[in-house]
Motif scaffolding. Structure first.
Motif, PDB file in Angstrom:
ATOM      1  N   UNK A   7       0.808  -1.222   0.000  1.00 13.09           N
ATOM      2  CA  UNK A   7       0.000   0.000   0.000  1.00 13.09           C
ATOM      3  C   UNK A   7       0.841   1.271   0.000  1.00 13.09           C
ATOM      4  N   UNK A   8       2.101   1.195  -0.358  1.00 10.46           N
ATOM      5  CA  UNK A   8       2.925   2.392  -0.387  1.00 10.46           C
ATOM      6  C   UNK A   8       2.711   3.148  -1.702  1.00 10.46           C
ATOM      7  N   UNK A   9       2.732   4.468  -1.599  1.00  9.14           N
ATOM      8  CA  UNK A   9       2.465   5.304  -2.772  1.00  9.14           C
ATOM      9  C   UNK A   9       3.417   6.493  -2.817  1.00  9.14           C
ATOM     10  N   UNK A  10       3.621   6.987  -4.021  1.00  8.39           N
ATOM     11  CA  UNK A  10       4.308   8.249  -4.237  1.00  8.39           C
ATOM     12  C   UNK A  10       3.328   9.155  -4.972  1.00  8.39           C
ATOM     13  N   UNK A  11       3.275  10.410  -4.577  1.00  3.80           N
ATOM     14  CA  UNK A  11       2.466  11.395  -5.277  1.00  3.80           C
ATOM     15  C   UNK A  11       3.331  12.105  -6.306  1.00  3.80           C
ATOM     16  N   UNK A  12       2.715  12.490  -7.418  1.00  2.00           N
ATOM     17  CA  UNK A  12       3.438  13.226  -8.459  1.00  2.00           C
ATOM     18  C   UNK A  12       2.621  14.445  -8.853  1.00  2.00           C
ATOM     19  N   UNK A  13       3.251  15.618  -8.762  1.00  2.00           N
ATOM     20  CA  UNK A  13       2.587  16.869  -9.128  1.00  2.00           C
ATOM     21  C   UNK A  13       3.429  17.594 -10.171  1.00  2.00           C
ATOM     22  N   UNK A  14       2.735  18.325 -11.067  1.00  2.00           N
ATOM     23  CA  UNK A  14       3.436  19.034 -12.136  1.00  2.00           C
ATOM     24  C   UNK A  14       2.611  20.214 -12.611  1.00  2.00           C
ATOM     25  N   UNK A  15       3.289  21.301 -12.894  1.00  2.00           N
ATOM     26  CA  UNK A  15       2.702  22.417 -13.632  1.00  2.00           C
ATOM     27  C   UNK A  15       3.736  22.869 -14.655  1.00  2.00           C
ATOM     28  N   UNK A  16       3.245  23.369 -15.780  1.00  2.00           N
ATOM     29  CA  UNK A  16       4.177  23.779 -16.821  1.00  2.00           C
ATOM     30  C   UNK A  16       4.340  25.289 -16.911  1.00  2.00           C
ATOM     31  N   UNK A  17       3.412  26.055 -16.326  1.00  2.00           N
ATOM     32  CA  UNK A  17       3.491  27.516 -16.443  1.00  2.00           C
ATOM     33  C   UNK A  17       3.256  28.193 -15.107  1.00  2.00           C
ATOM     34  N   UNK A  45       1.470   7.290   1.929  1.00  2.00           N
ATOM     35  CA  UNK A  45       2.159   8.207   1.028  1.00  2.00           C
ATOM     36  C   UNK A  45       3.591   8.403   1.516  1.00  2.00           C
ATOM     37  N   UNK A  46       4.530   7.882   0.765  1.00  2.00           N
ATOM     38  CA  UNK A  46       5.949   7.934   1.126  1.00  2.00           C
ATOM     39  C   UNK A  46       6.551   9.296   0.791  1.00  2.00           C
ATOM     40  N   UNK A  47       6.165   9.864  -0.350  1.00  2.00           N
ATOM     41  CA  UNK A  47       6.736  11.133  -0.812  1.00  2.00           C
ATOM     42  C   UNK A  47       5.816  11.760  -1.841  1.00  2.00           C
ATOM     43  N   UNK A  48       5.973  13.071  -2.017  1.00  2.00           N
ATOM     44  CA  UNK A  48       5.327  13.779  -3.116  1.00  2.00           C
ATOM     45  C   UNK A  48       6.453  14.401  -3.935  1.00  2.00           C
ATOM     46  N   UNK A  49       6.530  14.017  -5.195  1.00  2.00           N
ATOM     47  CA  UNK A  49       7.571  14.475  -6.098  1.00  2.00           C
ATOM     48  C   UNK A  49       6.978  15.531  -7.019  1.00  2.00           C
ATOM     49  N   UNK A  71      12.408   5.547 -10.426  1.00  2.00           N
ATOM     50  CA  UNK A  71      13.424   4.918  -9.598  1.00  2.00           C
ATOM     51  C   UNK A  71      12.828   4.307  -8.339  1.00  2.00           C
ATOM     52  N   UNK A  72      11.850   4.997  -7.732  1.00  2.00           N
ATOM     53  CA  UNK A  72      11.184   4.478  -6.539  1.00  2.00           C
ATOM     54  C   UNK A  72      10.396   3.213  -6.862  1.00  2.00           C
ATOM     55  N   UNK A  73       9.772   3.199  -8.034  1.00  2.00           N
ATOM     56  CA  UNK A  73       9.022   2.006  -8.462  1.00  2.00           C
ATOM     57  C   UNK A  73       9.988   0.851  -8.698  1.00  2.00           C
ATOM     58  N   UNK A  74      11.059   1.114  -9.431  1.00  2.00           N
ATOM     59  CA  UNK A  74      12.036   0.070  -9.752  1.00  2.00           C
ATOM     60  C   UNK A  74      12.675  -0.516  -8.491  1.00  2.00           C
ATOM     61  N   UNK A  75      12.877   0.330  -7.476  1.00  2.00           N
ATOM     62  CA  UNK A  75      13.495  -0.124  -6.232  1.00  2.00           C
ATOM     63  C   UNK A  75      12.496  -0.868  -5.334  1.00  2.00           C
ATOM     64  N   UNK A  76      11.220  -0.803  -5.685  1.00  2.00           N
ATOM     65  CA  UNK A  76      10.195  -1.457  -4.871  1.00  2.00           C
ATOM     66  C   UNK A  76       9.796  -0.650  -3.647  1.00  2.00           C
ATOM     67  N   UNK A  77      10.222   0.614  -3.597  1.00  2.00           N
ATOM     68  CA  UNK A  77       9.888   1.497  -2.480  1.00  2.00           C
ATOM     69  C   UNK A  77       8.407   1.833  -2.463  1.00  2.00           C
ATOM     70  N   UNK A  78       7.819   1.993  -3.645  1.00  2.00           N
ATOM     71  CA  UNK A  78       6.397   2.300  -3.769  1.00  2.00           C
ATOM     72  C   UNK A  78       5.750   1.359  -4.769  1.00  2.00           C
ATOM     73  N   UNK A  79       4.440   1.205  -4.596  1.00  2.00           N
ATOM     74  CA  UNK A  79       3.692   0.301  -5.467  1.00  2.00           C
ATOM     75  C   UNK A  79       2.521   0.993  -6.159  1.00  2.00           C
ATOM     76  N   UNK A  80       2.313   2.262  -5.834  1.00  2.00           N
ATOM     77  CA  UNK A  80       1.243   3.056  -6.446  1.00  2.00           C
ATOM     78  C   UNK A  80       1.794   4.448  -6.737  1.00  2.00           C
ATOM     79  N   UNK A  81       1.329   5.030  -7.835  1.00  2.00           N
ATOM     80  CA  UNK A  81       1.616   6.419  -8.156  1.00  2.00           C
ATOM     81  C   UNK A  81       0.285   7.148  -8.227  1.00  2.00           C
TER      82      UNK A  81
END
Length: 83
Positions: A7-17, A45-49, A71-81
């Motif tokens: 149940x570990x997750x990483x959050x991903x946020x982005x804006x372009x402008x 929620x492990x981190x928000x990138x 990288x977090x997914x590949x390392x097995x640190x998180x299982x959800x984005x």
């Protein structure tokens, strides 16, 4: 994954402008919604990138934050984005 729920997750946020950063699409607004989603769905929620000022046209793996998430997914640190 058998036998154990991951149940570990990483959050991903982005804006372009800068305009998006100042509107309802801001990084902080996105992060608030991600945190609420994870809480509602029992995700740790492990981190928000964050990728600020990065076009959606740029491949995910070529973004600093995108590479970090992968990288977090590949390392097995998180299982959800959650984005």
């Amino acid at each position: 994954v058998r036998g154990k729920v991951k149940n570990t997750a990483v959050g991903y946020v982005r804006v372009s402008t800068d305009d998006q950063a100042d509107s309802g699409l801001s990084i902080s607004h996105q992060e608030t919604r991600i945190r609420a989603y994870c809480e509602a769905h029992g995700l740790e929620l492990i981190a928000v990138v964050s990728d600020e000022g990065v076009s959606a046209g740029k491949p995910f793996a070529d973004r600093r934050g995108g590479a970090e998430v992968l990288g977090m997914i590949a390392a097995g640190t998180v299982h959800h984005v959650v984005a």
